[in-house]
Write a protein that holds these residues in place. Structure first.
Motif, short mmCIF file in Angstrom:
data_model
loop_
_atom_site.label_atom_id
_atom_site.label_comp_id
_atom_site.label_asym_id
_atom_site.label_seq_id
_atom_site.Cartn_x
_atom_site.Cartn_y
_atom_site.Cartn_z
N MET A 43 0.81 -1.21 0.00
CA MET A 43 0.00 0.00 0.00
C MET A 43 0.84 1.27 0.00
N SER A 56 -2.33 5.19 4.59
CA SER A 56 -3.64 4.77 5.07
C SER A 56 -4.24 3.69 4.16
N THR A 57 -4.75 2.63 4.77
CA THR A 57 -5.38 1.55 4.02
C THR A 57 -6.61 2.06 3.28
N LYS A 58 -7.41 2.91 3.94
CA LYS A 58 -8.61 3.45 3.31
C LYS A 58 -8.28 4.32 2.10
N TYR A 60 -5.59 4.07 0.24
CA TYR A 60 -5.10 3.18 -0.81
C TYR A 60 -6.27 2.53 -1.54
#
Length: 161
Positions: A43, A56-58, A60
């Motif tokens: 990510m 941030s995962t969100k 990405y």
């Protein structure tokens, strides 16, 4: 030939980073950001804009959805028929030109996103183009199944890379 001399000697074959003089006569190193030149998973990538999506995962996931949507939009523009029969040639030409400019701009944005070399971004772009073509370019959802082959299917010519 002595390769250590050419590449900075003690850095294991890597050239030393460029240096510049600071105001006090001392040397300081300039840091360059490394860019991936091979596909990688993860990510931690920059997609289209500096610092985006960050770590941030969100964000990405949002970047993957954004690239997916851009690819679908490119395929929609490639298969759309917005110009009505009987439209003035000048007006039709202006509409075609604007649609072409938008399509090429969006296609270049997808290409630049893929150039992040992130495998997830590549797969999102590929999936978007695939789904977009299936819905807007293939015969599956065409209204007239028996339409003649000479009938125009799009306002724009096919993309050529």
């Amino acid at each position: 030939m002595d390769h250590d001399h050419m590449h900075g000697g003690d850095m294991g074959g890597m050239a030393s980073p460029p240096m510049s003089m600071n105001g006090t006569g001392g040397m300081m190193h300039r840091h360059k950001m490394m860019m991936h030149m091979t596909f990688f998973w993860g990510m931690n990538a920059e997609v289209l804009f500096s610092g985006w999506p960050g770590t941030s995962t969100k964000m990405y996931a949002l970047s993957l959805v954004f690239v997916f949507a851009l690819a679908i939009l490119v395929e929609w523009l490639s298969g759309t028929h917005l110009i009505r029969e009987g439209t003035n040639n000048v007006a039709a030409g202006m509409i075609q030109t604007m649609m072409h400019a938008i399509r090429v701009g969006l296609a270049y944005m997808v290409m630049l996103a893929v150039m992040s070399f992130n495998a997830g971004v590549f797969l999102a772009a590929l999936a978007g183009h695939t789904l977009g073509f299936f819905v807007f370019g293939s015969r599956v959802f065409k209204k007239k199944a028996g339409s003649p082959s000479y009938q125009k299917t799009s306002d724009l010519p096919p993309m050529s890379c």
